[in-house]
Design an enzyme around this catalytic site. Structure first.
Site, PDB file in Angstrom:
ATOM      1  N   ILE A 290       0.827  -1.215   0.000  1.00 56.04           N
ATOM      2  CA  ILE A 290       0.000   0.000   0.000  1.00 56.04           C
ATOM      3  C   ILE A 290       0.860   1.264   0.000  1.00 56.04           C
ATOM      4  O   ILE A 290       0.372   2.345  -0.285  1.00 56.04           O
ATOM      5  CB  ILE A 290      -0.975   0.058   1.201  1.00 56.04           C
ATOM      6  CG1 ILE A 290      -0.205   0.066   2.526  1.00 56.04           C
ATOM      7  CG2 ILE A 290      -1.997  -1.057   1.128  1.00 56.04           C
ATOM      8  CD1 ILE A 290      -1.054   0.502   3.712  1.00 56.04           C
ATOM      9  N   ASP A 291       2.149   1.124   0.324  1.00 55.58           N
ATOM     10  CA  ASP A 291       2.966   2.309   0.602  1.00 55.58           C
ATOM     11  C   ASP A 291       3.377   3.112  -0.640  1.00 55.58           C
ATOM     12  O   ASP A 291       3.751   4.267  -0.520  1.00 55.58           O
ATOM     13  CB  ASP A 291       4.244   1.908   1.363  1.00 55.58           C
ATOM     14  CG  ASP A 291       3.938   1.223   2.686  1.00 55.58           C
ATOM     15  OD1 ASP A 291       2.844   1.441   3.227  1.00 55.58           O
ATOM     16  OD2 ASP A 291       4.790   0.461   3.168  1.00 55.58           O
TER      17      ASP A 291
ATOM     18  N   ARG B 150       5.021   3.671   5.987  1.00 52.91           N
ATOM     19  CA  ARG B 150       6.403   3.376   6.412  1.00 52.91           C
ATOM     20  C   ARG B 150       7.318   4.579   6.151  1.00 52.91           C
ATOM     21  O   ARG B 150       7.004   5.670   6.601  1.00 52.91           O
ATOM     22  CB  ARG B 150       6.911   2.128   5.687  1.00 52.91           C
ATOM     23  CG  ARG B 150       7.886   1.323   6.518  1.00 52.91           C
ATOM     24  CD  ARG B 150       8.318   0.085   5.774  1.00 52.91           C
ATOM     25  NE  ARG B 150       7.307  -0.949   5.770  1.00 52.91           N
ATOM     26  CZ  ARG B 150       7.279  -1.963   6.637  1.00 52.91           C
ATOM     27  NH1 ARG B 150       8.207  -2.062   7.555  1.00 52.91           N
ATOM     28  NH2 ARG B 150       6.342  -2.873   6.583  1.00 52.91           N
TER      29      ARG B 150
ATOM     30  N   GLU C 168       3.008   8.218   9.034  1.00 53.99           N
ATOM     31  CA  GLU C 168       3.668   7.506  10.153  1.00 53.99           C
ATOM     32  C   GLU C 168       5.188   7.657  10.080  1.00 53.99           C
ATOM     33  O   GLU C 168       5.868   7.694  11.106  1.00 53.99           O
ATOM     34  CB  GLU C 168       3.267   6.030  10.203  1.00 53.99           C
ATOM     35  CG  GLU C 168       3.737   5.207   9.025  1.00 53.99           C
ATOM     36  CD  GLU C 168       3.481   3.714   9.185  1.00 53.99           C
ATOM     37  OE1 GLU C 168       3.100   3.269  10.276  1.00 53.99           O
ATOM     38  OE2 GLU C 168       3.662   2.997   8.189  1.00 53.99           O
TER      39      GLU C 168
HETATM   40  O1  F6P Z   1       4.121  -1.890   4.304  1.00 50.68           O
HETATM   41  C1  F6P Z   1       2.767  -1.822   4.570  1.00 50.68           C
HETATM   42  C2  F6P Z   1       2.499  -1.344   5.969  1.00 50.68           C
HETATM   43  O2  F6P Z   1       1.101  -1.303   6.172  1.00 50.68           O
HETATM   44  C3  F6P Z   1       3.153  -0.014   6.351  1.00 50.68           C
HETATM   45  O3  F6P Z   1       2.450   1.085   5.859  1.00 50.68           O
HETATM   46  C4  F6P Z   1       3.178  -0.114   7.851  1.00 50.68           C
HETATM   47  O4  F6P Z   1       4.231   0.633   8.369  1.00 50.68           O
HETATM   48  C5  F6P Z   1       3.412  -1.580   8.080  1.00 50.68           C
HETATM   49  O5  F6P Z   1       3.041  -2.264   6.899  1.00 50.68           O
HETATM   50  C6  F6P Z   1       2.653  -2.167   9.242  1.00 50.68           C
HETATM   51  O6  F6P Z   1       3.043  -3.486   9.372  1.00 50.68           O
HETATM   52  P1  F6P Z   1       2.324  -4.559  10.298  1.00 50.68           P
HETATM   53  O7  F6P Z   1       1.015  -4.900   9.674  1.00 50.68           O
HETATM   54  O8  F6P Z   1       3.264  -5.717  10.288  1.00 50.68           O
HETATM   55  O9  F6P Z   1       2.142  -3.919  11.618  1.00 50.68           O
END
Ligand code: F6P
Length: 363
Positions: A151-152, A196, A250
């Site tokens: 999604i990033d 991320r 984030e």
């Molecule tokens: O890489 C996709 C993502 O949703 C990022 O935007 C986010 O930082 C991370 O994964 C969250 O990861 P998890 O679902 O492992 O907490």
């Protein structure tokens, strides 16, 4: 007859199922067999029932489903060589000689490493008598093709990753919902969105919802951001705006540059502007739900291209990743795309923003 494996890896993204469906059906259409590797790299490490032949009907209905129906994992075992050794063994035992992986930069880095180690892994398996010399000869070439699912939208070499537009649409929908309360109560909301290291979701969501202020990791806030933000928001209010929306990526929060955190922003809006303010962290809502039309189309076209790339590959072709650039589906060298992506992330982590911006511009 080629046997092509398809796997989804890393964080799930809307559109991954479309990619699985396209790879399975295009493989069958081209006279190959298709295999799903369940639970990401974990499926390779464990083998057995986690590697399953897929038929045309097995992927019926996949196109419009969110998440990934064949599962995914952030697999630690595959990061170590013994895990990759098991993976190689299970692939050869299933007769799979090409692997299409739909995932983010981490998953695609693992894929490239696997391909590089492949001859050595087979040698080791023969030495341990877990494979025969004949099996080693038959499976000496492994084709890897990457599809970028995340999604990033943080991958270099491609304009859009599978899932980013669905996520953006979901974020906009969520902010539209928040707007109702914000407007009704004349409140302010500080909204944290995922991404991320990458500010694409935050920036595009801000543009799409006419947010008052946006914080992204690629661009540090100015030294006097507090005064700047408050004066902009005050002006918006004076112009008659009943709501205030501030978006914090984030990545920007994690860096906490010049003390930007959702709490700090909330305190400023509450104390200096006297706005009734709430913080909303959208979280995994942004990753769920049905894929938007664009992600269904992108995953389908790219899945088809991935199978073509497998069938065109020669032992000397570097592993490709399937990208979209200016609306054209194209192949790019996987390793270069991953390296460029990691460079940007490193520059952001090191707070070298001019380099991060320069690298993003060069993409
Ligand atoms: O890489 C996709 C993502 O949703 C990022 O935007 C986010 O930082 C991370 O994964 C969250 O990861 P998890 O679902 O492992 O907490």
């Amino acid at each position: 007859q080629r046997r092509i494996g398809i796997m989804t890896s890393g964080g799930d993204a809307p559109g991954m199922n479309g990619a699985v469906r396209a790879v399975v059906r295009m493989s069958i259409f081209m006279g190959c067999e298709a295999y799903a590797i369940y639970e990401g790299y974990e499926g390779l490490v464990q083998g057995g029932s986690l590697i399953k032949q897929m038929h045309w009907d097995d992927v019926r209905g996949y196109l419009s489903e969110g998440g990934t129906l064949i599962g995914t994992a952030r697999c630690k075992a595959f990061m170590e060589r013994p895990g990759r050794l098991q993976g190689a063994k299970h692939m050869v035992m299933a007769g799979i000689d090409a692997l299409v992986i739909c995932g983010g930069d981490g998953s695609l880095t693992g894929a490239d490493k696997f391909r590089k180690e492949w001859p050595g892994l087979l040698d080791e398996l023969v030495a341990k008598k877990e494979l025969t010399a004949e099996q080693k000869r038959t499976y000496q070439h492994l084709n890897i093709v990457g599809l970028v699912g995340s999604i990033d939208n943080d991958m270099s070499s491609t304009d859009a990753t599978i899932g980013c537009y669905s996520s953006l649409a979901r974020i906009c929908e969520a902010i539209d919902c928040i707007d109702a309360t914000a407007e009704s109560h004349q409140r302010a909301f500080v909204i944290e969105v995922m991404g991320r290291h990458c500010g694409w979701l935050a920036l595009m969501a801000g543009v799409s919802t006419s947010a008052d202020f946006i914080f992204i990791p690629e661009k540090p806030p100015s030294e006097n951001w507090e005064a700047e933000m408050c004066s902009i928001i005050r002006r918006h209010r004076e112009m008659g705006k009943r709501k205030t929306i501030v978006i914090v990526a984030e990545g920007a929060h994690d860096l906490a540059l010049r003390k930007v955190t959702p709490t700090r922003v909330k305190d400023l809006l509450s104390n200096d502007l006297k706005l009734d303010t709430r913080i909303t962290t959208l979280g995994h809502v942004q990753r769920g739900g049905r894929p938007c039309a664009y992600d269904r189309m992108l995953s389908t076209l790219q899945g088809v291209e991935a199978v073509r790339a497998v069938l065109n590959a020669t032992p000397d072709t570097p592993s490709p990743v399937i990208c979209v650039i200016e609306n054209k589906i194209v192949r790019k060298p996987l390793l270069k795309a991953v390296e460029d992506t990691l460079e940007v992330a490193k520059a952001i982590e090191a707070k070298d923003f001019s380099r991060a911006m320069h690298l993003r511009d060069a993409e």
